[in-house]
Design an enzyme around this catalytic site. Sequence first.
Site, PDB file in Angstrom:
ATOM      1  N   GLU A  92       0.843  -1.195   0.000  1.00 32.20           N
ATOM      2  CA  GLU A  92       0.000   0.000   0.000  1.00 32.20           C
ATOM      3  C   GLU A  92       0.878   1.245   0.000  1.00 32.20           C
ATOM      4  O   GLU A  92       1.868   1.311   0.717  1.00 32.20           O
ATOM      5  CB  GLU A  92      -0.846  -0.079   1.275  1.00 32.20           C
ATOM      6  CG  GLU A  92      -1.506   1.172   1.691  1.00 32.20           C
ATOM      7  CD  GLU A  92      -2.410   0.939   2.910  1.00 32.20           C
ATOM      8  OE1 GLU A  92      -3.179  -0.038   2.925  1.00 32.20           O
ATOM      9  OE2 GLU A  92      -2.318   1.750   3.840  1.00 32.20           O
ATOM     10  N   ALA A  98      -0.984  37.349   9.406  1.00 35.40           N
ATOM     11  CA  ALA A  98       0.040  38.394   9.534  1.00 35.40           C
ATOM     12  C   ALA A  98      -0.128  39.159  10.859  1.00 35.40           C
ATOM     13  O   ALA A  98       0.859  39.582  11.474  1.00 35.40           O
ATOM     14  CB  ALA A  98      -0.057  39.350   8.353  1.00 35.40           C
ATOM     15  N   HIS A 131      -8.085   3.451  -2.647  1.00 35.05           N
ATOM     16  CA  HIS A 131      -9.030   3.510  -1.530  1.00 35.05           C
ATOM     17  C   HIS A 131      -9.994   4.659  -1.804  1.00 35.05           C
ATOM     18  O   HIS A 131      -9.594   5.690  -2.348  1.00 35.05           O
ATOM     19  CB  HIS A 131      -8.292   3.765  -0.220  1.00 35.05           C
ATOM     20  CG  HIS A 131      -7.338   2.664   0.132  1.00 35.05           C
ATOM     21  ND1 HIS A 131      -6.658   2.610   1.330  1.00 35.05           N
ATOM     22  CD2 HIS A 131      -6.960   1.547  -0.557  1.00 35.05           C
ATOM     23  CE1 HIS A 131      -5.908   1.517   1.366  1.00 35.05           C
ATOM     24  NE2 HIS A 131      -6.063   0.864   0.215  1.00 35.05           N
ATOM     25  N   GLY A 135     -13.144   6.008   6.323  1.00 28.33           N
ATOM     26  CA  GLY A 135     -12.112   7.035   6.452  1.00 28.33           C
ATOM     27  C   GLY A 135     -11.867   7.348   7.908  1.00 28.33           C
ATOM     28  O   GLY A 135     -12.728   7.140   8.774  1.00 28.33           O
ATOM     29  N   ASP A 136     -10.649   7.834   8.167  1.00 24.85           N
ATOM     30  CA  ASP A 136     -10.265   8.186   9.539  1.00 24.85           C
ATOM     31  C   ASP A 136     -11.066   9.389  10.018  1.00 24.85           C
ATOM     32  O   ASP A 136     -11.575  10.169   9.213  1.00 24.85           O
ATOM     33  CB  ASP A 136      -8.769   8.541   9.572  1.00 24.85           C
ATOM     34  CG  ASP A 136      -7.903   7.304   9.400  1.00 24.85           C
ATOM     35  OD1 ASP A 136      -8.270   6.253   9.961  1.00 24.85           O
ATOM     36  OD2 ASP A 136      -6.874   7.388   8.709  1.00 24.85           O
ATOM     37  N   LYS A 170       7.749   4.135   2.684  1.00 22.15           N
ATOM     38  CA  LYS A 170       9.161   3.691   2.675  1.00 22.15           C
ATOM     39  C   LYS A 170       9.208   2.237   2.227  1.00 22.15           C
ATOM     40  O   LYS A 170       8.534   1.387   2.805  1.00 22.15           O
ATOM     41  CB  LYS A 170       9.767   3.820   4.072  1.00 22.15           C
ATOM     42  CG  LYS A 170       9.854   5.247   4.536  1.00 22.15           C
ATOM     43  CD  LYS A 170      10.729   5.365   5.781  1.00 22.15           C
ATOM     44  CE  LYS A 170      10.806   6.803   6.246  1.00 22.15           C
ATOM     45  NZ  LYS A 170       9.600   7.256   6.955  1.00 22.15           N
TER      46      LYS A 170
HETATM   47  P1  FAD Z   1     -17.048   1.280   8.926  1.00 22.51           P
HETATM   48  O1  FAD Z   1     -17.316   0.010   8.222  1.00 22.51           O
HETATM   49  O2  FAD Z   1     -18.021   2.391   8.711  1.00 22.51           O
HETATM   50  O3  FAD Z   1     -16.942   0.942  10.478  1.00 22.51           O
HETATM   51  C1  FAD Z   1     -16.594   1.952  11.428  1.00 22.51           C
HETATM   52  C2  FAD Z   1     -17.212   1.595  12.785  1.00 22.51           C
HETATM   53  O4  FAD Z   1     -18.649   1.657  12.717  1.00 22.51           O
HETATM   54  C3  FAD Z   1     -16.914   0.177  13.262  1.00 22.51           C
HETATM   55  O5  FAD Z   1     -16.826   0.230  14.663  1.00 22.51           O
HETATM   56  C4  FAD Z   1     -18.121  -0.642  12.824  1.00 22.51           C
HETATM   57  O6  FAD Z   1     -18.339  -1.758  13.673  1.00 22.51           O
HETATM   58  C5  FAD Z   1     -19.252   0.375  12.916  1.00 22.51           C
HETATM   59  N1  FAD Z   1     -20.258   0.262  11.869  1.00 22.51           N
HETATM   60  C6  FAD Z   1     -20.094  -0.157  10.579  1.00 22.51           C
HETATM   61  N2  FAD Z   1     -21.246  -0.024   9.894  1.00 22.51           N
HETATM   62  C7  FAD Z   1     -22.151   0.491  10.753  1.00 22.51           C
HETATM   63  C8  FAD Z   1     -23.516   0.887  10.630  1.00 22.51           C
HETATM   64  N3  FAD Z   1     -24.155   0.744   9.473  1.00 22.51           N
HETATM   65  N4  FAD Z   1     -24.120   1.415  11.719  1.00 22.51           N
HETATM   66  C9  FAD Z   1     -23.475   1.578  12.906  1.00 22.51           C
HETATM   67  N5  FAD Z   1     -22.185   1.207  13.075  1.00 22.51           N
HETATM   68  C10 FAD Z   1     -21.519   0.696  12.010  1.00 22.51           C
HETATM   69  N6  FAD Z   1      -8.506   5.583   6.329  1.00 22.51           N
HETATM   70  C11 FAD Z   1      -8.389   6.631   5.461  1.00 22.51           C
HETATM   71  O7  FAD Z   1      -8.796   7.754   5.780  1.00 22.51           O
HETATM   72  N7  FAD Z   1      -7.820   6.428   4.220  1.00 22.51           N
HETATM   73  C12 FAD Z   1      -7.379   5.219   3.805  1.00 22.51           C
HETATM   74  O8  FAD Z   1      -6.879   5.092   2.686  1.00 22.51           O
HETATM   75  C13 FAD Z   1      -7.495   4.113   4.696  1.00 22.51           C
HETATM   76  N8  FAD Z   1      -7.081   2.875   4.349  1.00 22.51           N
HETATM   77  C14 FAD Z   1      -7.288   1.811   5.202  1.00 22.51           C
HETATM   78  C15 FAD Z   1      -6.912   0.524   4.801  1.00 22.51           C
HETATM   79  C16 FAD Z   1      -7.106  -0.575   5.649  1.00 22.51           C
HETATM   80  C17 FAD Z   1      -6.726  -1.964   5.195  1.00 22.51           C
HETATM   81  C18 FAD Z   1      -7.677  -0.374   6.939  1.00 22.51           C
HETATM   82  C19 FAD Z   1      -7.866  -1.539   7.865  1.00 22.51           C
HETATM   83  C20 FAD Z   1      -8.039   0.902   7.345  1.00 22.51           C
HETATM   84  C21 FAD Z   1      -7.856   2.000   6.488  1.00 22.51           C
HETATM   85  N9  FAD Z   1      -8.221   3.295   6.848  1.00 22.51           N
HETATM   86  C22 FAD Z   1      -8.078   4.348   5.976  1.00 22.51           C
HETATM   87  C23 FAD Z   1      -8.769   3.560   8.185  1.00 22.51           C
HETATM   88  C24 FAD Z   1     -10.303   3.455   8.245  1.00 22.51           C
HETATM   89  O9  FAD Z   1     -10.890   4.440   7.437  1.00 22.51           O
HETATM   90  C25 FAD Z   1     -10.699   3.627   9.698  1.00 22.51           C
HETATM   91  O10 FAD Z   1     -10.315   2.492  10.441  1.00 22.51           O
HETATM   92  C26 FAD Z   1     -12.140   4.009   9.974  1.00 22.51           C
HETATM   93  O11 FAD Z   1     -12.209   4.410  11.334  1.00 22.51           O
HETATM   94  C27 FAD Z   1     -13.161   2.901   9.767  1.00 22.51           C
HETATM   95  O12 FAD Z   1     -13.297   2.545   8.467  1.00 22.51           O
HETATM   96  P2  FAD Z   1     -14.256   1.336   8.020  1.00 22.51           P
HETATM   97  O13 FAD Z   1     -14.287   1.341   6.561  1.00 22.51           O
HETATM   98  O14 FAD Z   1     -13.875   0.102   8.737  1.00 22.51           O
HETATM   99  O15 FAD Z   1     -15.643   1.909   8.610  1.00 22.51           O
END
Ligand code: FAD
Length: 317
Positions: A18, A61, A94, A125-126, A305
């Site tokens: 990645e 400024a 992503h 997303g974060d 890296k």
């Molecule tokens: P979700 O699936 O929405 O889950 C988030 C939380 O909500 C979980 O606790 C889940 O149990 C809960 N949940 C899920 N669906 C529901 C629902 N319908 N109702 C209520 N609760 C729900 N972040 C970035 O910003 N950019 C990136 O490129 C990026 N790449 C990543 C790659 C990988 C392999 C991983 C593991 C993470 C990455 N992340 C990235 C981080 C990720 O965006 C965060 O971990 C984020 O907090 C959660 O994303 P998610 O897609 O798991 O969210």
Amino acid sequence: MKIPEILNNSKKTLFSFELLPPLKGGSIKDIYKTIDPLMEFNPPYINVTYHQEELVLKKRANGLLEQKTVRKRPGTVAIAAAIKNKYKVELVPHLICGGFTKEETENALIDLNFLGINNILALRGDIQSGQKSFIKEESGHGHAMGLVKQIVELNKGKYLDEELFNKQATNFSIGIAGYPEKHPEAPNMEMDIYYLKKKIEAGAEFIVTQMFFDNKKYIDFVKLCKQNDINIPIIPGIKPISTLKQLNILPRIFSIDIPSELTSEIIKAKNKEHIREIGIEWAINQSKELKKANVPVIHYYTMGKSLNIQKIVTKVF
Ligand code: FAD
């Protein structure tokens, strides 16, 4: 080719990694410098992360502070297209919910489709830096599930504007994130798995895991997924520790444990280089064990890296 097809066509464990877009002002050449040393190991695909805007304070400024939103790492779609064109590999950009309205998501998907990109890792997303919780756009998705559903609709030729003429269906394979040690915001593992399963029922076809440093966490997670009828590929994510600071930062950000054996080796390390070597050795052992367990792919977090990843894959692949 779609990721599930790539995995189905391979009998051995594959290698993928990645990339992060460079900080604004950086060059695509920095990306190529990261990729070049890794291409001899034949990655069938490469992921490119997406970063939403961050809140930053800028000094005016007159000395007063002004809050601004800045996208520090733009360029995911363009980088994915440039890599695909130069190296002829598949790309997994992503796509995140944060900062996107549904219409902007649709437009990004149209761009990716026109560029011949067939795979997407769909993420919420974060949490935006400076915020305490995730804030969705007014007409955006609050969870990755909504994004998965929107991509599935577009794959059926269903656009937001139903009156469009001559609508073409897209053809994306959708990946999602999985958390062997639970997502930090999930109240418990059961709820996390419940929503993971919902995303699969909505149309996700592969899972990429959060980083972990103890393979047992991954093995147990795969077992738990199987018990819950989750049968799509679960791709383990590996990151070598490279600095002392990461012992505190990684657990805080990702809610993951670092095994005491690894922490005590790092604390006793002679210098920075020694810490890097310990991290690489640990990741080599983790990777060899995962390969023995016939995982479909080992996915490496490069954090921009590639030298440490090169040292690992030389010993593993
Ligand atoms: P979700 O699936 O929405 O889950 C988030 C939380 O909500 C979980 O606790 C889940 O149990 C809960 N949940 C899920 N669906 C529901 C629902 N319908 N109702 C209520 N609760 C729900 N972040 C970035 O910003 N950019 C990136 O490129 C990026 N790449 C990543 C790659 C990988 C392999 C991983 C593991 C993470 C990455 N992340 C990235 C981080 C990720 O965006 C965060 O971990 C984020 O907090 C959660 O994303 P998610 O897609 O798991 O969210």
